[in-house]
Write an enzyme that holds these catalytic residues in place. Sequence first.
Site, short mmCIF file in Angstrom:
data_model
loop_
_atom_site.label_atom_id
_atom_site.label_comp_id
_atom_site.label_asym_id
_atom_site.label_seq_id
_atom_site.Cartn_x
_atom_site.Cartn_y
_atom_site.Cartn_z
N LYS A 83 -8.44 12.55 2.38
CA LYS A 83 -8.23 11.81 1.13
C LYS A 83 -8.97 10.48 1.20
O LYS A 83 -8.81 9.73 2.18
CB LYS A 83 -6.74 11.53 0.96
C1 E4P Z 1 -1.37 12.71 -4.68
O1 E4P Z 1 -2.15 13.21 -3.92
C2 E4P Z 1 -0.59 11.50 -4.37
O2 E4P Z 1 -0.06 11.59 -3.08
C3 E4P Z 1 0.54 11.29 -5.30
O3 E4P Z 1 0.56 12.15 -6.37
C4 E4P Z 1 0.69 9.85 -5.60
O4 E4P Z 1 1.49 9.69 -6.67
P1 E4P Z 1 2.71 8.73 -6.79
O5 E4P Z 1 2.79 7.85 -5.57
O6 E4P Z 1 2.46 7.97 -8.03
O7 E4P Z 1 3.87 9.65 -6.90
#
Ligand code: E4P
Length: 214
Positions: A83
């Site tokens: 990521k």
């Molecule tokens: C996606 O890969 C992220 O981990 C996640 O959806 C982040 O979203 P949030 O922290 O707003 O729930």
Amino acid sequence: MIFFLDTADLAQIEEVKRLGLLDGVTTNPTHVAKTGATPRELYPEICRVVDGPVSLEAVGLEADAIVEEGRQLASIADNVVVKVPVIKEGLIAVNRLAAEGIRTNVTTTFSASQALLAAKVGATYISPFVGRLDTISHDGTEVARQIRRIYDNYGFETKLLVAAVRHPMHVLDAALMGADVCTMAYDVMLQLYEHPLTDAVIEQFLKDWERVPR
Ligand code: E4P
């Protein structure tokens, strides 16, 4: 549509696997912090349990550091996807990681223009955070739809991964727009099963069944 579970919690991962709904997992630093475990012990275990892609986040902000971190993360297991944040240095790193055959998930995405850049540099996945846009009165789902249209217009192979979903309607909208993947929290996944009419009908049937002579 492919379902990823958005968590670093092994118990949740095991449970969703039991449900037959686990296509992959996305983690982030917040999820990892909640577990209290070190990445060194947690990441290999998640990758072992999951039969599918596991996104692990690089936390560097400079291209060389992200590439180095990406290589280390990718060496943990074959199913790792790195990521990377959708910043200039991040996209330089994505381009270099792609050249090495390392898959990436471009994260913290809030606009279709960011998604266009990510596709051009060879991102494997793009993650628009739809729920976070909704929270500031922007239409997150519309941004994801724009990304779908752009990727289809030009035949980009980058997969649309709808992220930061908050409720079943976000998941449904993702499926309707033709998103490749939707990643969701455990609670949202369970909400997909729920309907008050289903509960009412089952209750009625069971009550009537008691009156059937045996
Ligand atoms: C996606 O890969 C992220 O981990 C996640 O959806 C982040 O979203 P949030 O922290 O707003 O729930």
